[in-house]
Design a protein around this motif. Sequence first.
Motif, PDB file in Angstrom:
ATOM      1  N   ARG A   1       1.041  -1.126  -0.241  1.00  0.00           N
ATOM      2  CA  ARG A   1      -0.119   0.277   0.205  1.00  0.00           C
ATOM      3  C   ARG A   1       0.543   1.003   0.438  1.00  0.00           C
ATOM      4  N   GLY A   2       0.327   2.212  -1.198  1.00  0.00           N
ATOM      5  CA  GLY A   2       0.978   3.244  -1.015  1.00  0.00           C
ATOM      6  C   GLY A   2      -0.002   4.506  -0.821  1.00  0.00           C
ATOM      7  N   GLN A   3       0.093   5.446  -0.041  1.00  0.00           N
ATOM      8  CA  GLN A   3      -0.850   6.772   0.200  1.00  0.00           C
ATOM      9  C   GLN A   3      -0.201   7.614  -0.224  1.00  0.00           C
ATOM     10  N   THR A   4      -0.431   8.276  -1.275  1.00  0.00           N
ATOM     11  CA  THR A   4      -0.455   9.667  -1.380  1.00  0.00           C
ATOM     12  C   THR A   4      -1.148  10.983  -1.020  1.00  0.00           C
ATOM     13  N   LEU A   5      -0.708  12.156  -1.429  1.00  0.00           N
ATOM     14  CA  LEU A   5      -1.427  13.475  -0.912  1.00  0.00           C
ATOM     15  C   LEU A   5      -1.748  14.471  -2.505  1.00  0.00           C
ATOM     16  N   ARG A   6      -2.529  14.930  -2.322  1.00  0.00           N
ATOM     17  CA  ARG A   6      -2.168  15.557  -3.985  1.00  0.00           C
ATOM     18  C   ARG A   6      -2.572  17.561  -3.127  1.00  0.00           C
ATOM     19  N   LEU A   7      -1.591  18.387  -2.966  1.00  0.00           N
ATOM     20  CA  LEU A   7      -1.991  20.085  -3.040  1.00  0.00           C
ATOM     21  C   LEU A   7      -1.997  20.968  -4.103  1.00  0.00           C
ATOM     22  N   ASP A   8      -2.391  22.170  -3.425  1.00  0.00           N
ATOM     23  CA  ASP A   8      -2.671  22.758  -4.771  1.00  0.00           C
ATOM     24  C   ASP A   8      -1.887  23.710  -3.867  1.00  0.00           C
ATOM     25  N   ALA A   9      -0.990  24.253  -4.668  1.00  0.00           N
ATOM     26  CA  ALA A   9      -0.694  25.530  -4.166  1.00  0.00           C
ATOM     27  C   ALA A   9       0.008  26.104  -5.088  1.00  0.00           C
ATOM     28  N   GLY A  10       0.103  27.710  -4.580  1.00  0.00           N
ATOM     29  CA  GLY A  10       0.504  28.939  -5.155  1.00  0.00           C
ATOM     30  C   GLY A  10       1.743  29.267  -5.540  1.00  0.00           C
ATOM     31  N   PRO A  11       2.242  30.209  -6.001  1.00  0.00           N
ATOM     32  CA  PRO A  11       3.621  30.488  -5.732  1.00  0.00           C
ATOM     33  C   PRO A  11       4.377  30.669  -5.144  1.00  0.00           C
ATOM     34  N   ASP A  12       3.829  31.367  -4.008  1.00  0.00           N
ATOM     35  CA  ASP A  12       4.544  31.605  -2.858  1.00  0.00           C
ATOM     36  C   ASP A  12       4.692  30.451  -1.120  1.00  0.00           C
ATOM     37  N   VAL A  13       4.436  29.312  -1.886  1.00  0.00           N
ATOM     38  CA  VAL A  13       4.695  28.595  -1.271  1.00  0.00           C
ATOM     39  C   VAL A  13       4.887  26.516  -1.930  1.00  0.00           C
TER      40      VAL A  13
ATOM     41  N   ALA B   1       7.895  19.821   7.454  1.00  0.00           N
ATOM     42  CA  ALA B   1       9.554  20.169   8.080  1.00  0.00           C
ATOM     43  C   ALA B   1      10.324  20.522   7.084  1.00  0.00           C
ATOM     44  N   LEU B   2      10.365  20.042   5.879  1.00  0.00           N
ATOM     45  CA  LEU B   2      11.199  20.436   4.552  1.00  0.00           C
ATOM     46  C   LEU B   2      10.737  21.492   4.025  1.00  0.00           C
ATOM     47  N   LEU B   3       9.535  21.680   3.772  1.00  0.00           N
ATOM     48  CA  LEU B   3       8.803  22.546   3.561  1.00  0.00           C
ATOM     49  C   LEU B   3       7.587  23.550   4.582  1.00  0.00           C
ATOM     50  N   PRO B   4       8.027  24.221   5.186  1.00  0.00           N
ATOM     51  CA  PRO B   4       6.841  24.319   5.956  1.00  0.00           C
ATOM     52  C   PRO B   4       5.935  25.373   5.331  1.00  0.00           C
ATOM     53  N   GLY B   5       5.626  26.486   4.234  1.00  0.00           N
ATOM     54  CA  GLY B   5       5.099  26.698   3.170  1.00  0.00           C
ATOM     55  C   GLY B   5       3.787  26.507   3.207  1.00  0.00           C
ATOM     56  N   LEU B   6       3.871  24.905   2.774  1.00  0.00           N
ATOM     57  CA  LEU B   6       3.072  23.971   2.895  1.00  0.00           C
ATOM     58  C   LEU B   6       1.477  24.048   3.406  1.00  0.00           C
ATOM     59  N   ASP B   7       1.894  24.459   4.856  1.00  0.00           N
ATOM     60  CA  ASP B   7       1.229  24.635   4.934  1.00  0.00           C
ATOM     61  C   ASP B   7      -0.428  25.163   4.483  1.00  0.00           C
ATOM     62  N   GLU B   8       0.426  26.565   3.775  1.00  0.00           N
ATOM     63  CA  GLU B   8      -0.737  27.246   3.158  1.00  0.00           C
ATOM     64  C   GLU B   8      -1.831  26.802   1.939  1.00  0.00           C
ATOM     65  N   SER B   9      -1.342  25.499   1.809  1.00  0.00           N
ATOM     66  CA  SER B   9      -1.575  24.757  -0.070  1.00  0.00           C
ATOM     67  C   SER B   9      -2.875  24.308   0.968  1.00  0.00           C
TER      68      SER B   9
END
Length: 427
Positions: free
Chosen positions: A252-264, A330-338
């Motif tokens: 099993r593999g789980q993946t996530l899809r995020l929608d992110a703007g250019p700032d993040v 932890a690696l890319l904190p800006g992803l919080d805003e996606s």
Amino acid sequence: MSMSTSSLTSSTSSTSPAGSSADVVVVGAGIVGAAVAWRAARAGLRVTVLDPAPGDGATHAAAGMLAPVSETWFGEEPAVRLGLAGQAAWPAFAAELAAELGAETGADAGLRDTGTLVVAYDADDVAQLRRWLALHSRWSLKSGELALAEARRREPLLGPRVSGAAWVPGDHVADPRATHTALMSALGAHRAAAVVPRAAVRLVRDGRGAVVGVTDDAGETRRAGAVVLATGWRAADLVADLPVAVPVRPVRGQTLRLDAGPDVAPTHMVRGLVQGRPVYVVPRAPGTGRGPGTTADHREIVVGATSEEGPDDRRATAGGVFALLRDARALLPGLDESALVEATLRARPGTPDNLPLVGPTEVPGLHLAAGHHRNGVLLAPITADAVVAGLEGGDVPPALAVADPRRFRPAPVPVHDTPNHPARSLT
Ligand code: GLY
């Protein structure tokens, strides 16, 4: 190796009772099966593809990393050599697919030459990163440690706690869903190819034991000179009664899809180790975002992936989603805003040696394109070429020798305890 026993040259005259006939039936239309079918049709073979839900298996979850160097692991040199050959086959495959569909369709495999930034979170992760770079050096793979300042210059959104970095220039990415859509369009346009939304339930064999077709879940038998099984982790389902080993299991593999703007949104593939746990963050091109409020400069970002032994129940778990987001941010904190658009679970087809099963089997007429585990997207083009070579009775490319299905031997036929045939005592 010669494929003459299972080549199509002597068996293309098979005709189904219903009048449909094919040179080859491909069972399974994920990215691997669809690529095999498309290449076979281009080679002039009449192809029938059976799948009730094309592209809804591992292809649907995959991020699409063409990253054999970043995915290298100790003791797996044959896998990285195969992966490099698979990577080399991608540009021509994507170009031919786009050319066949025509520029006006906009069809595109989403191939992006981004290179891959590999980052380490804490001091132990940096030590592991250096062991891994030393392995690359021993195997002459292209990678190199980066000063943190240089890593941050390339990817300014890296978090403040990242402690080490490396660059893998040759590891790129494709979009598996876009590639699959393009392959299905190309198949749809081929006069020699038919895609049938049915599941195969049984292989049909002739008096010599050769596979000469399949019966589908509507009861229709489709005869063909050869059958290719490309059903991912289900590849063993149809062969239980055959003298052939298909040791594939669901991982099993789980993946996530995020929608992110250019700032993040990062712009490169970022793979990381966070306190020993691997995680990857794969950005697509601008314009690929989706969901409410997305705009033309948003990107789809794929975060992956868990690796869990177990069945494909299609249920992404709270723990899986949490762990992926914890390590990605932890690696890319800006992803919080996606925006979190999708959490997907599918199973990869794992094998005992983490190498796929590609080419003819001991059973005449039965070919495999299975067991690609973490590398179905990476290896789809080279697998398609190898399977078509095998179908035509030619030589499978040398890079695929390690994937010969015949390296696994079928289990001995069980001895039954009957009055005429007593089971041997174990004492
Ligand atoms: N190749 C990435 C994965 O299987 O998660």
